[in-house]
Design a protein around this motif. Structure first.
Motif, PDB file in Angstrom:
ATOM      1  N   TYR A 133      -0.655   2.290   5.030  1.00  0.00           N
ATOM      2  CA  TYR A 133       0.127   1.088   4.716  1.00  0.00           C
ATOM      3  C   TYR A 133      -0.052  -0.009   5.749  1.00  0.00           C
ATOM      4  O   TYR A 133       0.517  -1.096   5.610  1.00  0.00           O
ATOM      5  CB  TYR A 133       1.591   1.434   4.508  1.00  0.00           C
ATOM      6  CG  TYR A 133       2.402   1.782   5.745  1.00  0.00           C
ATOM      7  CD1 TYR A 133       1.817   2.218   6.935  1.00  0.00           C
ATOM      8  CD2 TYR A 133       3.793   1.681   5.713  1.00  0.00           C
ATOM      9  CE1 TYR A 133       2.573   2.526   8.043  1.00  0.00           C
ATOM     10  CE2 TYR A 133       4.571   1.997   6.819  1.00  0.00           C
ATOM     11  CZ  TYR A 133       3.946   2.418   7.989  1.00  0.00           C
ATOM     12  OH  TYR A 133       4.705   2.720   9.089  1.00  0.00           O
ATOM     13  N   HIS A 134      -0.843   0.260   6.776  1.00  0.00           N
ATOM     14  CA  HIS A 134      -1.133  -0.788   7.751  1.00  0.00           C
ATOM     15  C   HIS A 134      -2.154  -1.790   7.210  1.00  0.00           C
ATOM     16  O   HIS A 134      -2.313  -2.867   7.786  1.00  0.00           O
ATOM     17  CB  HIS A 134      -1.630  -0.178   9.057  1.00  0.00           C
ATOM     18  CG  HIS A 134      -0.547   0.468   9.857  1.00  0.00           C
ATOM     19  ND1 HIS A 134       0.362  -0.253  10.601  1.00  0.00           N
ATOM     20  CD2 HIS A 134      -0.203   1.778  10.003  1.00  0.00           C
ATOM     21  CE1 HIS A 134       1.209   0.576  11.190  1.00  0.00           C
ATOM     22  NE2 HIS A 134       0.895   1.805  10.853  1.00  0.00           N
ATOM     23  N   SER A 135      -2.878  -1.421   6.139  1.00  0.00           N
ATOM     24  CA  SER A 135      -3.703  -2.418   5.446  1.00  0.00           C
ATOM     25  C   SER A 135      -3.257  -2.457   3.992  1.00  0.00           C
ATOM     26  O   SER A 135      -2.181  -2.974   3.697  1.00  0.00           O
ATOM     27  CB  SER A 135      -5.205  -2.156   5.620  1.00  0.00           C
ATOM     28  OG  SER A 135      -5.615  -0.903   5.102  1.00  0.00           O
ATOM     29  N   ASP A 136      -4.013  -1.865   3.076  1.00  0.00           N
ATOM     30  CA  ASP A 136      -3.620  -1.964   1.673  1.00  0.00           C
ATOM     31  C   ASP A 136      -3.358  -0.605   1.022  1.00  0.00           C
ATOM     32  O   ASP A 136      -3.377  -0.486  -0.201  1.00  0.00           O
ATOM     33  CB  ASP A 136      -4.668  -2.734   0.873  1.00  0.00           C
ATOM     34  CG  ASP A 136      -6.068  -2.138   0.998  1.00  0.00           C
ATOM     35  OD1 ASP A 136      -6.272  -1.248   1.852  1.00  0.00           O
ATOM     36  OD2 ASP A 136      -6.964  -2.563   0.243  1.00  0.00           O
ATOM     37  N   GLY A 137      -3.111   0.421   1.828  1.00  0.00           N
ATOM     38  CA  GLY A 137      -2.688   1.703   1.286  1.00  0.00           C
ATOM     39  C   GLY A 137      -1.181   1.746   1.116  1.00  0.00           C
ATOM     40  O   GLY A 137      -0.464   0.806   1.477  1.00  0.00           O
TER      41      GLY A 137
END
Length: 271
Positions: free
Chosen positions: A10-14
């Motif tokens: 979730y730190h990028s697009d997960g």
């Protein structure tokens, strides 16, 4: 050993935080993995904590966008020095490119949406994606990622990422190994030799031969043969986003025997 050297939190697009992601990694029987968030290493500290005491080997990674002949290509970097100023600064510049584009595409859709509203919009990292996409979904402008890309195709703004040579040189200076990520995402059926040659000449260390973008065993073998011919290293991964897009963790199934594990294991993080 089962490996997966390409995934997102979730730190990028997960959609998953690092603890949840490690839980799925263990459940899937993966023994060696890398977190390769897009243009950020913000999850590195959290992942180091998440793997402590777990029976899994973690290779720090990052996926960096670059631009060649007008198209966006991605490079995965493993084993970088997280304290290398030039390399981290390059990553931060890419983050700014993405942030500026978020604002530009929202501005493009005015008056259906308002930039002022987007500037105070609080994105929920647990739903995956990125701010402008999720803002458009919340406002009813699009239903999914594909509707967003339809808008993006018509938006005059573009994301100008660094040239491949700049990324590769910076990564090498930071002690990292550089692989072209999912080459078939830029060349359905197999990226043309001319493109592979270009990136090889810029200094990449290897190719992500195994990825969900390849459509046949022949296509996988095409990349393996190229690596063999030019003494390049082999990696592979699922490009898993925690359920944000339709890819499964650990697929394709890859083992340490199929990649350049003896080379890559030097980058395994040790407590």
């Amino acid at each position: 050993m089962k490996v997966d050297l390409h995934m997102h939190s979730y730190h990028s697009d997960g959609k998953l935080d690092c603890k949840a992601l490690v839980g799925e990694i263990l459940e899937a029987g993966i023994e060696v993995f890398s977190l390769t968030d897009h243009d950020t290493i913000n999850g590195l500290k959290e992942m180091k904590e998440a793997v402590k005491g777990k029976s899994v080997s973690f290779i720090p990674g990052v996926e960096i966008a670059t631009r060649y002949q007008g198209d966006e290509y991605h490079l995965t970097v493993y084993g970088y020095d997280e304290n290398n100023y030039e390399f981290i600064n390059l990553i931060n510049e890419s983050i700014k490119v993405r942030t500026d584009y978020d604002k530009a595409i929202v501005k493009f859709m005015e008056p259906r949406v308002k930039l002022d509203e987007f500037l105070v919009y609080e994105d929920n990292p647990y739903i995956g994606g990125w701010p402008s996409l999720n803002f458009f979904i919340e406002k009813g402008i699009v239903e999914d990622i594909y509707g967003y890309f339809d808008i993006s195709d018509n938006c005059p703004a573009t994301m100008i990422f660094p040239e491949p040579k700049e990324v590769i040189d910076a990564a090498h200076a930071a002690g990292g190994a550089v692989f072209m990520a999912h080459p078939s995402s830029n060349g359905k059926g197999g990226l043309p030799l001319a493109n592979l040659d270009y990136f090889r000449e810029q200094g990449i260390d290897g190719l992500e031969c195994y990825s969900p973008y390849t459509e046949s065993e022949n296509e996988v073998q095409y990349y393996i043969d190229y690596c063999t011919k030019y003494n390049l290293k082999i990696s592979g991964g699922s490009d898993y986003h925690g359920g944000f897009v339709g890819r499964s963790l650990g697929k394709p199934h890859i083992t340490t025997e199929e990649i350049s594990y003896d080379y890559l294991k030097q980058y395994i993080w040790k407590e």
